[in-house]
Write a protein that holds these residues in place. Structure first.
Motif, mmCIF file in Angstrom:
data_model
loop_
_atom_site.group_PDB
_atom_site.id
_atom_site.type_symbol
_atom_site.label_atom_id
_atom_site.label_comp_id
_atom_site.label_asym_id
_atom_site.label_seq_id
_atom_site.Cartn_x
_atom_site.Cartn_y
_atom_site.Cartn_z
ATOM 1 N N MET A 1 -44.085 -114.089 3.165
ATOM 2 C CA MET A 1 -45.493 -113.791 2.874
ATOM 3 C C MET A 1 -45.574 -112.886 1.652
ATOM 4 S SD MET A 1 -48.298 -111.961 5.346
ATOM 5 C CE MET A 1 -48.032 -113.140 6.633
ATOM 6 N N THR A 2 -46.387 -113.215 0.693
ATOM 7 C CA THR A 2 -46.540 -112.415 -0.516
ATOM 8 C C THR A 2 -47.898 -111.755 -0.524
ATOM 9 O OG1 THR A 2 -47.372 -114.314 -1.746
ATOM 10 C CG2 THR A 2 -44.998 -113.897 -1.822
ATOM 11 N N GLN A 3 -47.952 -110.645 -1.250
ATOM 12 C CA GLN A 3 -49.222 -109.920 -1.313
ATOM 13 C C GLN A 3 -50.236 -110.723 -2.116
ATOM 14 O OE1 GLN A 3 -48.685 -105.875 -1.834
ATOM 15 N NE2 GLN A 3 -50.803 -105.341 -1.776
ATOM 16 N N ALA A 4 -51.456 -110.672 -1.651
ATOM 17 C CA ALA A 4 -52.510 -111.467 -2.286
ATOM 18 C C ALA A 4 -52.704 -111.045 -3.727
ATOM 19 C CB ALA A 4 -53.820 -111.294 -1.523
ATOM 20 N N ALA A 5 -52.978 -112.026 -4.565
ATOM 21 C CA ALA A 5 -53.248 -111.731 -5.970
ATOM 22 C C ALA A 5 -54.571 -111.005 -6.095
ATOM 23 C CB ALA A 5 -53.282 -113.030 -6.766
ATOM 24 N N ASN A 6 -54.726 -110.301 -7.233
ATOM 25 C CA ASN A 6 -55.945 -109.534 -7.438
ATOM 26 C C ASN A 6 -57.185 -110.417 -7.457
ATOM 27 O OD1 ASN A 6 -54.702 -107.072 -7.501
ATOM 28 N ND2 ASN A 6 -54.441 -107.027 -9.718
ATOM 29 N N SER A 7 -57.000 -111.700 -7.823
ATOM 30 C CA SER A 7 -58.153 -112.599 -7.905
ATOM 31 C C SER A 7 -58.695 -112.959 -6.529
ATOM 32 C CB SER A 7 -57.758 -113.879 -8.645
ATOM 33 O OG SER A 7 -56.678 -114.521 -7.980
ATOM 34 N N ILE A 102 -47.850 -107.144 12.617
ATOM 35 C CA ILE A 102 -49.062 -107.797 12.123
ATOM 36 C C ILE A 102 -48.814 -108.376 10.738
ATOM 37 C CG2 ILE A 102 -51.473 -107.447 11.452
ATOM 38 C CD1 ILE A 102 -51.035 -107.333 14.456
ATOM 39 N N THR A 103 -48.163 -107.595 9.877
ATOM 40 C CA THR A 103 -47.889 -108.005 8.503
ATOM 41 C C THR A 103 -46.706 -107.212 7.971
ATOM 42 O OG1 THR A 103 -48.746 -108.008 6.231
ATOM 43 C CG2 THR A 103 -49.618 -106.342 7.709
ATOM 44 N N PRO A 104 -45.888 -107.816 7.118
ATOM 45 C CA PRO A 104 -44.806 -107.047 6.491
ATOM 46 C C PRO A 104 -45.318 -106.112 5.404
ATOM 47 C CG PRO A 104 -44.818 -109.282 5.642
ATOM 48 C CD PRO A 104 -45.842 -109.251 6.749
ATOM 49 N N LEU A 105 -46.564 -106.285 4.989
ATOM 50 C CA LEU A 105 -47.139 -105.457 3.930
ATOM 51 C C LEU A 105 -47.704 -104.168 4.522
ATOM 52 C CD1 LEU A 105 -48.860 -108.258 1.822
ATOM 53 C CD2 LEU A 105 -46.673 -107.109 1.397
ATOM 54 N N VAL A 106 -46.784 -103.294 4.907
ATOM 55 C CA VAL A 106 -47.109 -101.995 5.497
ATOM 56 C C VAL A 106 -46.550 -100.911 4.580
ATOM 57 C CG1 VAL A 106 -46.782 -100.457 7.462
ATOM 58 C CG2 VAL A 106 -47.045 -102.920 7.841
ATOM 59 N N GLN A 107 -47.373 -99.961 4.225
ATOM 60 C CA GLN A 107 -46.925 -98.850 3.377
ATOM 61 C C GLN A 107 -47.181 -97.525 4.090
ATOM 62 O OE1 GLN A 107 -48.602 -98.643 -0.598
ATOM 63 N NE2 GLN A 107 -48.023 -96.487 -0.828
ATOM 64 N N ASP A 117 -51.904 -104.522 4.272
ATOM 65 C CA ASP A 117 -52.642 -105.591 3.609
ATOM 66 C C ASP A 117 -52.600 -106.798 4.539
ATOM 67 O OD1 ASP A 117 -53.513 -107.762 2.069
ATOM 68 O OD2 ASP A 117 -52.778 -106.878 0.220
ATOM 69 N N ILE A 118 -53.749 -107.139 5.129
ATOM 70 C CA ILE A 118 -53.799 -108.243 6.088
ATOM 71 C C ILE A 118 -54.488 -109.466 5.495
ATOM 72 C CG2 ILE A 118 -53.842 -106.612 8.033
ATOM 73 C CD1 ILE A 118 -56.838 -107.619 8.392
ATOM 74 N N GLN A 240 -54.558 -100.582 -6.840
ATOM 75 C CA GLN A 240 -53.255 -100.273 -6.257
ATOM 76 C C GLN A 240 -52.929 -101.265 -5.136
ATOM 77 O OE1 GLN A 240 -52.473 -95.801 -5.693
ATOM 78 N NE2 GLN A 240 -54.677 -95.977 -5.526
ATOM 79 N N LEU A 241 -51.696 -101.757 -5.160
ATOM 80 C CA LEU A 241 -51.249 -102.667 -4.120
ATOM 81 C C LEU A 241 -50.602 -101.906 -2.978
ATOM 82 C CD1 LEU A 241 -49.631 -105.508 -6.264
ATOM 83 C CD2 LEU A 241 -51.951 -105.415 -5.355
ATOM 84 N N VAL A 242 -50.646 -102.488 -1.801
ATOM 85 C CA VAL A 242 -49.908 -101.941 -0.663
ATOM 86 C C VAL A 242 -48.431 -102.230 -0.914
ATOM 87 C CG1 VAL A 242 -49.509 -102.103 1.819
ATOM 88 C CG2 VAL A 242 -51.847 -102.232 0.912
ATOM 89 N N ASP A 243 -47.640 -101.185 -1.068
ATOM 90 C CA ASP A 243 -46.243 -101.320 -1.480
ATOM 91 C C ASP A 243 -45.307 -100.828 -0.377
ATOM 92 O OD1 ASP A 243 -43.809 -101.439 -2.706
ATOM 93 O OD2 ASP A 243 -44.247 -99.953 -4.252
ATOM 94 N N PRO A 244 -44.682 -101.730 0.363
ATOM 95 C CA PRO A 244 -43.772 -101.323 1.443
ATOM 96 C C PRO A 244 -42.566 -100.528 0.948
ATOM 97 C CG PRO A 244 -44.404 -103.623 1.683
ATOM 98 C CD PRO A 244 -44.868 -103.190 0.322
ATOM 99 N N GLU A 245 -42.230 -100.647 -0.322
ATOM 100 C CA GLU A 245 -41.057 -99.960 -0.863
ATOM 101 C C GLU A 245 -41.397 -98.622 -1.505
ATOM 102 O OE1 GLU A 245 -38.088 -101.166 -0.179
ATOM 103 O OE2 GLU A 245 -39.174 -102.775 0.858
ATOM 104 N N ALA A 246 -42.661 -98.245 -1.500
ATOM 105 C CA ALA A 246 -43.066 -97.012 -2.178
ATOM 106 C C ALA A 246 -42.384 -95.786 -1.588
ATOM 107 C CB ALA A 246 -44.590 -96.839 -2.101
ATOM 108 N N VAL A 247 -42.017 -95.853 -0.315
ATOM 109 C CA VAL A 247 -41.389 -94.710 0.338
ATOM 110 C C VAL A 247 -40.063 -94.359 -0.311
ATOM 111 C CG1 VAL A 247 -40.205 -96.102 2.082
ATOM 112 C CG2 VAL A 247 -40.767 -93.723 2.580
ATOM 113 N N HIS A 248 -39.436 -95.320 -0.997
ATOM 114 C CA HIS A 248 -38.135 -95.070 -1.613
ATOM 115 C C HIS A 248 -38.256 -94.559 -3.038
ATOM 116 C CE1 HIS A 248 -36.378 -96.971 1.850
ATOM 117 N NE2 HIS A 248 -37.034 -98.090 1.624
ATOM 118 N N ASP A 249 -39.480 -94.429 -3.521
ATOM 119 C CA ASP A 249 -39.685 -94.070 -4.920
ATOM 120 C C ASP A 249 -39.639 -92.562 -5.099
ATOM 121 O OD1 ASP A 249 -40.203 -94.225 -7.587
ATOM 122 O OD2 ASP A 249 -42.357 -94.522 -7.367
#
Length: 419
Positions: A1-7, A102-107, A117-118, A240-249
């Motif tokens: 599943m990929t994050q929805a595009a801005n459009s 629910i979704t892998p897009l959890v930040q 991001d659901i 801003q996108l929901v970024d599951p990897e932001a915690v590692h930044d």
């Protein structure tokens, strides 16, 4: 599943646990329910401060960062408890694991809040259905209440989750900004603290709506590039996108140097420390950045290396502030053995334009004032003792395991991904 595009119109949740630490304690001991309780560092001491409190305590005027003595004066029957971070981390892990189903897009953004991001979630019902399901599941399985905000972007979702507590679910659409968001006082806007609000009030910006409609040129003169960003947010514009990897930044700027000879001379070590901090502060300024964690590395004559750090409530970038913390770390953790190398780094960096002053569990509203920053540092030591650090390398592992891990470290925020 990929994050929805801005459009594509996004559907973003912000989930926030209500009185998280206190709620976890009440779930652990139901006898505490309905009573005024507070989590505090060193509750027996006058210098202890309130970390968080139950709604019953808040009704009596007890607030986060309030001294224990003052809280007890306002609420004589207040039940004080020390924080149990292992318990809170366990609850946090369970919560984020539910969200990830629910979704892998959890930040995750802290131990008790995060974004989802659901947009592309299918077959689970409407956004409200999903929000109610999560809220009730967390309450049923963990006995912890939460509030959720539903919106087309992260900023609006965050604002929405704050509108109804406890156990609230709030939808905030862009077409509803003039009725739901704009009438709010400017200091209630996420990312705006008292210092910024004070500046805005001087140019007749009293509400979020005033900010949304204000001249962008004047805002940029007042707040720099952050002025335009704040105006955009007030108008519901946030990409801003929901970024599951932001915690590692975890970004950092550091400087280290090997001494010409092993030294146990405090004056020599302090002079080197000051030089290193000057280097760090200059590079931080050049990048227009600011950070909230100072780390000290000490390599001894026998090549044993330790790293010790302190995380602050507020962001700093001035060399005097960095040096103050680095010096305290050196005084506390140097065992007077000869030193071969010293290193200093400022970590958890953010661009200044992206950092808003806000109050959370560990942030004083007036943290911009240096004297308050120093008081905060002392309060941290009072709350958690001298050893609120963790070695960052493999050495001293035995000691590491004995150290209390606090929510100041964010390395646990992806624990929910682990089996």
């Amino acid at each position: 599943m990929t994050q929805a595009a801005n459009s594509k119109r996004r559907i973003i949740f912000h989930i926030d646990m209500n009185c998280f630490y206190a709620s976890v304690e009440m779930a652990h001991n139901p006898d505490l329910k309905g009573k005024p309780i507070a989590i505090a560092g060193n509750p027996e001491e006058r210098k202890g401060i309130i970390v968080t409190s139950s709604y019953e305590a808040r009704a009596k005027g007890v607030k986060t960062t309030m001294p224990v003595w003052q809280a007890k004066k306002l609420c004589p029957n207040l039940l004080l408890m020390r924080p149990n971070f292992d318990r809170y981390r366990e609850a946090s892990r369970a919560i984020f694991k539910m969200l990830s189903e629910i979704t892998p897009l959890v930040q995750p953004v802290s131990i008790d809040e995060g974004y989802l991001d659901i947009t592309d979630t299918e077959g689970l019902g409407t956004p409200v259905d999903i929000a109610e399901y999560l809220q009730q599941r967390i309450l049923k399985e963990l006995d912890i209440p939460c509030s959720l905000g539903i919106a087309p972007n992260k900023f609006l979702a965050k604002m929405a989750s704050d509108m109804k507590k406890p156990l609230g679910i709030t939808i905030l659409r862009k077409r509803e900004l003039s009725n739901m968001l704009w009438p709010l006082p400017i200091e209630e806007m996420h990312g705006i603290g008292e210092k910024t609000a004070e500046k805005l009030r001087k140019v007749s910006i009293q509400t979020i709506g005033d900010l949304a409609l204000h001249d962008v040129y004047q805002l940029k003169q007042l707040l720099g590039v952050n002025g335009e960003r704040m105006k955009n947010l007030a108008n519901g514009i946030d990409y801003q996108l929901v970024d599951p990897e932001a915690v590692h930044d975890f970004k950092s700027i550091g400087s280290s140097q090997t001494l010409a000879h092993d030294s146990a001379d405090w004056d020599e070590l302090y002079q080197l420390l000051e030089d290193l901090v000057n280097n760090v502060a200059r590079r931080v300024k050049r990048k227009n950045a600011t950070g909230k964690n100072v780390q000290l590395m000490i390599r001894f004559h026998n090549h044993q290396t330790i790293t010790r750090s302190k995380t602050l409530q507020g962001y700093i970038d001035e060399k005097e502030d960095i040096l103050f913390v680095a010096k305290e770390l050196l005084k506390t953790h140097w065992n007077e053995d000869p030193v071969r190398l010293l290193g200093v780094s400022l970590q958890h960096l953010e661009e200044k334009s992206q950092v808003g002053e806000q109050l959370d569990l560990f942030t004083y509203r007036d943290n911009a004032k240096k004297e308050k920053l120093y008081e905060t540092m002392e309060a941290l030591t009072d709350k958690y003792g001298k050893d609120i650090f963790l070695p960052l390398n493999g050495e001293d592992k035995k000691d590491d395991e004995q150290q209390p891990r606090t929510s100041f470290q964010k390395d646990f925020l992806d624990d929910y991904k682990k089996p």
